[in-house]
Scaffold this motif. Structure first.
Motif, PDB file in Angstrom:
ATOM      1  N   ALA A 171       0.873  -1.167   0.000  1.00 24.92           N
ATOM      2  CA  ALA A 171       0.000   0.000   0.000  1.00 24.92           C
ATOM      3  C   ALA A 171       0.919   1.228   0.000  1.00 24.92           C
ATOM      4  O   ALA A 171       2.069   1.148   0.433  1.00 24.92           O
ATOM      5  CB  ALA A 171      -0.896   0.002   1.234  1.00 24.92           C
ATOM      6  N   ALA A 206      -2.172   1.375  -3.961  1.00 30.91           N
ATOM      7  CA  ALA A 206      -1.433   0.132  -3.716  1.00 30.91           C
ATOM      8  C   ALA A 206      -0.941  -0.403  -5.049  1.00 30.91           C
ATOM      9  O   ALA A 206      -1.289   0.119  -6.103  1.00 30.91           O
ATOM     10  CB  ALA A 206      -2.326  -0.888  -3.027  1.00 30.91           C
ATOM     11  N   MET A 262      -9.439  -1.445  -2.510  1.00 27.87           N
ATOM     12  CA  MET A 262      -8.488  -0.707  -1.684  1.00 27.87           C
ATOM     13  C   MET A 262      -9.205   0.454  -0.990  1.00 27.87           C
ATOM     14  O   MET A 262      -8.785   0.967  -0.008  1.00 27.87           O
ATOM     15  CB  MET A 262      -7.329  -0.172  -2.524  1.00 27.87           C
TER      16      MET A 262
END
Length: 168
Positions: free
Chosen positions: A49, A136, A168
């Motif tokens: 990330a 990410a 995400m």
């Protein structure tokens, strides 16, 4: 149109299913990794990330890579990495060889002292963004005895990109 074998279709569906589960981003990437390796006929995966405040990659997920080697990436090579930020700028699935010719990569400290230690030779990355903000990445690699990724591998990763961004 891209032709998918029955197995590829199943694996792509499994990837999408994982991305649509209500999972924490770390758990999602951990579950996605093995299916993605199978789909792309690849050997290793690292996924991070992006932490905008720290301006660094965090929350590693890795498959078939040594923890100690990745610790060295996070403390040293991340800041001397000649490819990842170039790959990130592309904002879609990109072969490592598209941002640095293989013969140049093979001469770098990054390749010889980091990538080669875990047998990473042929790479493809996908970097997910929310607008202008990196979220990410998926860094997928094949061993030396394999072949370079193909355009269809990029298409498969790009197909997953919207669901990856959403997860995400």
């Amino acid at each position: 149109p891209m032709f998918l074998s029955g197995r590829e279709h199943q694996l792509l569906q499994r990837c999408v299913a994982v991305l649509n589960e209500d999972l924490h981003e770390q758990a999602m990437r951990e579950q996605l990794g093995p299916v993605l390796l199978d789909l792309l006929r690849a050997d290793q995966l690292a996924s991070y990330a992006w932490d905008a405040a720290q301006r660094r990659f965090v929350n590693r997920v890795a498959i078939h890579m040594e923890g100690a080697n990745l610790d060295r990436y996070e403390s040293w090579f991340m800041f001397r990495d000649p490819i990842t930020f170039e790959l990130q700028k592309r904002r879609h699935a990109t072969l490592v060889s598209e941002v640095m010719p293989r013969r140049e990569l093979l001469k770098t400290e990054f390749f010889n002292d980091f990538l080669a230690r875990d047998g990473l030779h042929w790479g493809i990355n996908l970097h997910a963004f929310d607008g202008a903000s990196p979220l990410a990445d998926l860094r997928v690699w094949r061993a030396r005895h394999r072949r370079e990724f193909e355009p269809r591998d990029k298409q498969l990763l790009d197909l997953l990109e919207p669901a990856f961004v959403g997860a995400m």
